[in-house]
Structures are given as structure tokens and as C-alpha cells.
Design a protein around this motif. Structure first.
Motif, PDB file in Angstrom:
ATOM      1  N   ILE A   1       0.861  -1.185   0.048  1.00 24.48           N
ATOM      2  CA  ILE A   1       0.003  -0.035  -0.047  1.00 24.48           C
ATOM      3  C   ILE A   1       0.992   1.134  -0.033  1.00 24.48           C
ATOM      4  CG2 ILE A   1      -1.959   1.096   1.208  1.00 24.48           C
ATOM      5  CD1 ILE A   1      -2.964  -1.572   1.079  1.00 24.48           C
ATOM      6  N   VAL A   2       0.672   1.983  -0.974  1.00 26.44           N
ATOM      7  CA  VAL A   2       1.933   3.256  -1.305  1.00 26.44           C
ATOM      8  C   VAL A   2       0.871   4.563  -1.317  1.00 26.44           C
ATOM      9  CG1 VAL A   2       3.535   1.824  -2.074  1.00 26.44           C
ATOM     10  CG2 VAL A   2       1.749   2.720  -3.392  1.00 26.44           C
TER      11      VAL A   2
ATOM     12  N   TRP B   1       0.564   8.683  -1.957  1.00 26.87           N
ATOM     13  CA  TRP B   1       0.745   9.629  -3.360  1.00 26.87           C
ATOM     14  C   TRP B   1       2.034  10.488  -3.612  1.00 26.87           C
ATOM     15  CZ3 TRP B   1       1.638  14.389  -1.257  1.00 26.87           C
ATOM     16  CH2 TRP B   1       1.178  14.531  -0.189  1.00 26.87           C
TER      17      TRP B   1
ATOM     18  N   LYS C   1      -1.506  -1.383  -4.070  1.00 30.12           N
ATOM     19  CA  LYS C   1      -2.826  -0.287  -4.010  1.00 30.12           C
ATOM     20  C   LYS C   1      -1.969   0.934  -4.124  1.00 30.12           C
ATOM     21  CE  LYS C   1      -5.172   1.689  -1.385  1.00 30.12           C
ATOM     22  NZ  LYS C   1      -4.938   3.038  -2.069  1.00 30.12           N
TER      23      LYS C   1
ATOM     24  N   ARG D   1      -8.830   4.171   0.343  1.00 29.74           N
ATOM     25  CA  ARG D   1      -8.510   3.348   1.533  1.00 29.74           C
ATOM     26  C   ARG D   1      -9.323   2.143   1.973  1.00 29.74           C
ATOM     27  NH1 ARG D   1      -7.827   7.844   5.852  1.00 29.74           N
ATOM     28  NH2 ARG D   1      -6.506   8.734   4.295  1.00 29.74           N
TER      29      ARG D   1
ATOM     30  N   GLY E   1      -7.756  -0.667   0.211  1.00 30.02           N
ATOM     31  CA  GLY E   1      -6.637  -0.786   0.823  1.00 30.02           C
ATOM     32  C   GLY E   1      -6.907  -1.669   1.956  1.00 30.02           C
ATOM     33  N   ALA E   2      -8.176  -1.607   2.860  1.00 27.33           N
ATOM     34  CA  ALA E   2      -8.456  -2.148   4.018  1.00 27.33           C
ATOM     35  C   ALA E   2      -8.829  -3.610   3.720  1.00 27.33           C
ATOM     36  CB  ALA E   2      -9.448  -1.445   4.853  1.00 27.33           C
TER      37      ALA E   2
ATOM     38  N   PHE F   1       2.853  -1.226   4.313  1.00 26.74           N
ATOM     39  CA  PHE F   1       2.074  -0.198   4.318  1.00 26.74           C
ATOM     40  C   PHE F   1       3.198   1.098   4.243  1.00 26.74           C
ATOM     41  CE2 PHE F   1       0.131   3.530   6.277  1.00 26.74           C
ATOM     42  CZ  PHE F   1      -0.924   3.398   5.453  1.00 26.74           C
TER      43      PHE F   1
ATOM     44  N   GLY G   1       2.629   5.118   4.446  1.00 29.09           N
ATOM     45  CA  GLY G   1       1.409   6.247   4.705  1.00 29.09           C
ATOM     46  C   GLY G   1       1.511   6.809   5.895  1.00 29.09           C
ATOM     47  N   SER G   2       0.500   7.331   6.204  1.00 31.43           N
ATOM     48  CA  SER G   2       0.339   8.349   7.650  1.00 31.43           C
ATOM     49  C   SER G   2       0.515   7.335   8.676  1.00 31.43           C
ATOM     50  CB  SER G   2      -0.966   8.965   7.478  1.00 31.43           C
ATOM     51  OG  SER G   2      -1.961   8.137   7.361  1.00 31.43           O
TER      52      SER G   2
ATOM     53  N   GLU H   1       6.093   2.038   6.945  1.00 33.27           N
ATOM     54  CA  GLU H   1       6.837   3.084   6.904  1.00 33.27           C
ATOM     55  C   GLU H   1       5.862   4.398   6.966  1.00 33.27           C
ATOM     56  OE1 GLU H   1       9.939   3.294   6.174  1.00 33.27           O
ATOM     57  OE2 GLU H   1      10.141   1.059   6.000  1.00 33.27           O
ATOM     58  N   LEU H   2       6.183   5.065   8.057  1.00 34.38           N
ATOM     59  CA  LEU H   2       4.833   6.131   8.427  1.00 34.38           C
ATOM     60  C   LEU H   2       5.530   7.562   8.251  1.00 34.38           C
ATOM     61  CD1 LEU H   2       3.228   4.006  11.076  1.00 34.38           C
ATOM     62  CD2 LEU H   2       2.681   3.954   8.666  1.00 34.38           C
ATOM     63  N   GLY H   3       4.948   8.238   9.243  1.00 32.90           N
ATOM     64  CA  GLY H   3       4.985   9.786   8.993  1.00 32.90           C
ATOM     65  C   GLY H   3       6.310  10.162   9.716  1.00 32.90           C
TER      66      GLY H   3
ATOM     67  N   CYS I   1       8.409  12.210   3.667  1.00 36.71           N
ATOM     68  CA  CYS I   1       8.347  11.752   5.343  1.00 36.71           C
ATOM     69  C   CYS I   1       9.549  12.047   6.018  1.00 36.71           C
ATOM     70  CB  CYS I   1       7.898  10.294   5.005  1.00 36.71           C
ATOM     71  SG  CYS I   1       9.262   9.504   4.045  1.00 36.71           S
TER      72      CYS I   1
ATOM     73  N   GLU J   1       2.940  16.439  12.047  1.00 42.58           N
ATOM     74  CA  GLU J   1       3.465  16.389  10.672  1.00 42.58           C
ATOM     75  C   GLU J   1       2.552  17.149   9.732  1.00 42.58           C
ATOM     76  OE1 GLU J   1       2.984  12.818   8.300  1.00 42.58           O
ATOM     77  OE2 GLU J   1       4.950  12.869   7.537  1.00 42.58           O
TER      78      GLU J   1
END
Ligand code: NAD
Length: 477
Positions: A149-150, A152, A172, A205, A208-209, A222, A224-225, A246-248, A282, A382
């Protein structure tokens, strides 16, 4: 209009009549549309990925060298589509085209070639002397079907690191960046990667879920945020499904009192580390920690950096600051600029409203806030836009402590003319990665965050290991 639509690897187009409309970030005009994938498409894609993975002669059973050749072919195919890709990315999400050339074409193909070399040099099995047994063979195999899941902001770069270890993958991308995902699908087909190995499903999303919890998926990656990551981690915990997040981030750029602040020499590195992609990366160091003894000088340098950086049409080669990716993102950043003012921060440059002459597009004024406390919302949350906050400190220890005083821990920088002193501060900051006098995540080393920035690593041998599983076979004689 945008490129024609097909679905990569699955062999047939999504079944929905619904389409995702993509607008230019700079002009807000419609630049393309793609079919929106449905849950039935996810079922089909996961089934195709499962078949491709389980095929006794399929992708996962190929000799590493053969897979490596396919990855190199894909890198070549992507290179051939480089200009189409950067044009699609810049038009969609407003990434200045020169930055898109680095992030969205050089990085993905370099990543593929890096992993191709790594995979082909790595033995599938290695035998070690045993302690309680005669010896143990440790066998590395791919995990299975990976759901990727990536977001934008850098869709292609983030996609590549998930393709390499012999897994099959269902991707996705974000609805905001689907046009270049179709270029990737086209390159995957042209590179001769077998059907079902890569499927790309444009959707939001909810889709994605659905993919994250799909019974046919073996691992979730994943990006994203932090809020999204929390939801995904919760779903994976119930399923005992491995997940990397890999988040914010809200990283610190620590300017030591012996730093070279000559913009002629450090301007490019400072820009890349704090403002690249108009603040929508990020790992950027958007909390600038300035020594009290040089506080005014740091403010002047950042003000000059922001004011001298060309802002405008992302498709123009000279532009370095563009519009934000979406209207929602523009609104979010504008709201944070109001929050900073309400919290008492001093606006050095920028502030509310649009840049002059930019009546259309998702533009905001790049903003520098001074006199900010690290506890302020604009220092802790963020923002994901071109908003820098400058926080004062007294000594190196306090700088490292303020840098670590964050719910996040992803990137960061230390600026100094003394490499040993910079190393000392770099070691002390709680973060997954940090640069000295610049920042670029390097392919050869693990990249990933700590704390609210997630867990799991991409890139480097550790990034490959994250997409492999290990089996120990004990020998008794
Ligand atoms: P987002 O979390 O809203 O969306 C990211 C992707 O996840 C999208 O494809 C979205 O459709 C999907 N998604 C969202 N919630 C989901 C859920 N509950 N289940 C399944 N899928 C879901 O993030 P965004 O606003 O698109 O991207 C920006 C964020 O991504 C920022 O926080 C940024 O820091 C982060 N990011 C992190 C890295 C990294 O490597 N650490 C890299 C790029 C971006």
C-alpha cells in the motif's frame, strides 16, 4: 487525456464502471481517469498472485540470477518510460519535474538494479556448524503474496523496494497517483515478468483495508500516514500477519554552532533535506534546531533559501517548489499555518494565502516560523508541506534531546564542520536514519523509522531480508 488503462499483470481490466478522475495539482484541470478497482478485483488479483507464487515453475522458484535478469529488464523498461513517468507524476501530484526525475525514475530503476545484484549474490541456503546438532542449513525463501500500500508522494520509488525478493505483489497506489502506476504496469508486462506476479489496483483506503485483511495475503507493506499505519497494524495483529510500516515523520535539522551556513555551498543540500517535493516527503527535517549563538543568522539563511527558490509550474525545469498534491493537502497546510500564528510563532516569510500570481492550483506560501517552542503543534505534528519551524537550543546535548522529543523518529540531519562532533550528535538522536551535512536515503543501508514512524526496514540487505522468510534445517550427522 491520460494514458490508456490496463491492469498490470492480472491480464484484464478492473470490473467496475466507476472511474477515478485525476486532476493536475497545478491547474486543477482533469488530466486523466482510470477505472476504480473493486473488492472483486482484489479477489482476482490476490488469486492471480497466489497462483503465480504457488506455480511449481513460477517466479518464486526461479533461480535468483533469472529473477535478477527480469528485474534488470524492468529497470530498462522503466528507463525507457522515464519522461512519461515524470510527466505523469509531476502533473498529478505537483512534484517539480527535476525532483521527479530523481525520485521517480533514477531511484526506482537504481533500486531494481541494486536488489537484482543483491539477490543474485545471495546464496539461497547456507550451512552453519551446530551447537546441539551436527550442522544447520538456513534457507531463505520469499514470503508469498505481499500487499503493498503506497501513498501519493513518491509512488514509484516506494513501489520498487517491494518487488524484488521473489514474492508476488498486489499494489494499491493512492487514487491521486494512478496514472504513473499504469506506466509501471505497462513496463512490468514489457519486461516479461510473468502474469500475476505484479498486480496494480487503483483505489481508496477502503479498498486498501480490504486488501490488507485478504486471506490470500502473506505480508503487508504499508507506507503512509501514522493514522493509516495504526489501522493496518491493528488488522494485521488480529490475523498475525507480518507487516512493515513506513509512516510519518517530523524530523529535526540540527545546525551546530560550527556549521557552514554559506548558501552557495550548502543551499542544495539544505533544500533537499528540508523542503524537497514542497515539503511532502516523510523524512524531511522541518524542525530546524538553531544554536542560540547563531539564531538570527540561521533565520536569515533559511529566509534567503525559501525566497530564492523558484516556485511555480511543476512541469517547468527551473521550478523547485510546486503546488501541493491535492486540495485537501493544501487546506491542511493552510490550517497549520493558521495554527502556528495562533500559537504565537513569528512569520519570517510566507504566511496565509496563495503565492503571488498563483490563483489556481494547490499552492501555499512556503512559510518560515521563528520563535517556536518544541511543544507547539507546528513543531510536533506532521504538516507535510513547505513549513519550517525554528527552535533555539543552548548546547549539543540539548539539541539532541529536543530532536528526540517527538512522537516520530524517521530522518534528520546534523550540520557541522566537525565530523566527529556531528557523529556524536547523530548517535544521540532517537531516529531511524540521519544525515550529516545533507540527507538522501541510501540504497545500500536500511531505511525506516522508530516510534510513531513505524517499524520494518526497506533497502540494504535488511530491506531484502524483510521480504524473505528463513527456515532452519537441523542435521544430525
Ligand atoms: P495515507 O495513510 O492517507 O494513505 C497512504 C496509502 O494508504 C493510500 O494508498 C491510502 O489509500 C491507503 N490507506 C489509508 N488508510 C488505510 C487503511 N486503513 N487501510 C489500508 N489502506 C489505507 O497517507 P498519505 O496522506 O497518502 O501519504 C502521506 C503520508 O505518508 C505522510 O504521513 C508521510 O510521512 C507518509 N510517508 C511515509 C514514508 C516512509 O517511508 N516512512 C514515505 C512516504 C510517505
Amino acid at each position: 487525456m491520460g494514458p490508456s488503462c490496463s491492469s498490470g499483470g492480472v491480464g484484464s481490466a478492473p470490473s467496475s464502471d466507476q472511474r477515478i478522475t485525476v486532476r493536475s495539482a497545478a491547474t486543477e484541470e482533469v488530466i486523466g481517469s482510470v477505472p476504480e478497482a473493486t473488492e472483486a478485483d482484489v479477489d482476482r488479483a490476490v488469486a492471480a498472485a497466489r497462483r503465480a507464487f504457488d506455480d511449481p515453475h513460477g517466479w518464486s522458484t526461479w533461480e535468483p540470477e533469472d529473477r535478477a535478469k527480469a528485474l534488470r529488464r524492468l529497470a530498462d523498461e522503466l528507463d525507457q518510460r522515464a519522461e512519461a513517468t515524470v510527466h505523469a507524476v509531476s502533473s498529478q501530484n505537483g512534484m517539480p519535474i527535476t525532483i521527479a526525475r530523481a525520485f521517480e525514475t533514477s531511484y526506482p530503476s537504481a533500486t531494481l538494479r541494486y536488489f537484482a545484484d543483491l539477490v543474485s549474490a545471495q546464496p539461497v541456503e547456507e550451512t552453519r556448524p551446530g551447537f546441539f546438532v551436527a550442522s544447520t542449513t538456513v534457507r531463505r525463501t520469499p514470503i508469498g503474496v505481499v500487499a503493498g500500500i503506497v501513498p501519493w508522494n513518491v509512488p514509484q520509488s516506494l513501489t520498487m523496494s517491494k518487488l524484488a525478493a521473489g514474492n508476488t505483489i498486489v499494489l494499491k497506489p493512492s487514487p491521486e497517483t494512478v496514472l504513473d502506476a499504469f506506466i509501471l504496469a505497462d513496463a512490468v508486462e514489457a519486461a516479461g515478468i510473468p502474469e500475476g506476479v505484479v498486480s496494480i489496483l487503483p483505489g481508496g483506503r477502503e479498498l486498501g483495508a480490504y486488501l490488507v485483511s485478504h486471506p490470500g495475503v502473506n505480508k503487508v507493506a504499508f507506507t503512509g500516514s501514522t493514522a493509516g499505519g495504526r489501522a493496518v497494524a491493528t488488522a494485521c495483529a488480529q490475523l498475525l500477519r507480518p507487516v512493515s510500516l513506513e509512516l510519518g515523520g517530523k524530523s529535526a535539522a540540527i545546525i551546530l554552532d560550527d556549521a557552514d551556513l554559506d548558501l552557495q555551498r550548502i543551499g542544495q543540500n539544505l533544500f533537499n533535506a528540508t523542503l524537497a517535493h514542497t515539503g511532502q516527503v516523510c523524512f524531511l527535517g522541518t524542525r530546524i534546531l538553531a544554536p542560540r549563538s547563531r539564531y538570527g543568522e540561521v533565520i536569515d539563511v533559511l529566509e534567503a533559501l525559501i525566497e530564492s527558490t523558484p516556485l511555480g509550474d511543476p512541469l517547468d525545469d527551473t521550478t523547485l517548489l510546486g503546488p501541493l498534491a491535492s486540495r485537501a493537502q493544501q487546506q491542511r497546510v493552510a490550517d497549520y499555518i493558521d495554527v502556528g500564528i495562533a500559537e504565537g510563532a513569528r512569520v519570517v516569510t510566507g504566511g496565509p494565502g496563495r503565492p503571488e500570481g498563483r490563483e489556481r492550483g494547490h499552492f501555499v506560501r512556503p512559510t518560515l516560523f521563528a520563535d517556536v517552542e518544541n511543544s507547539a503543534r507546528v513543531a510536533q505534528e506532521e504538516i507535510f508541506g513547505p513549513v519550517l519551524t525554528v527552535i533555539g537550543y543552548h548546547d549539543d546535548a540539548e539539541a539532541a534531546q529536543i530532536a528526540s522529543d517527538s512522537q516520530y523518529g524517521l530522518g534528520g540531519t546534523v550540520w557541522s564542520s566537525n565530523p566527529e562532533r556531528a557523529m556524536g550528535v547523530a548517535r544521540a538522536v532517537e531516529t531511524g536514519t540521519i544525515g550529516i551535512n545533507g540527507y538522501i536515503p541510501d540504497l545500500g543501508a536500511p531505511f525506516g523509522g522508530v516510534k510513531g514512524s513505524g517499524y520494518g526496514k526497506e533497502w540494504g540487505p535488511e530491506g531484502l531480508a524483510a521480504y524473505q522468510q528463513l527456515k532452519s534445517i537441523y542435521h544430525f550427522e
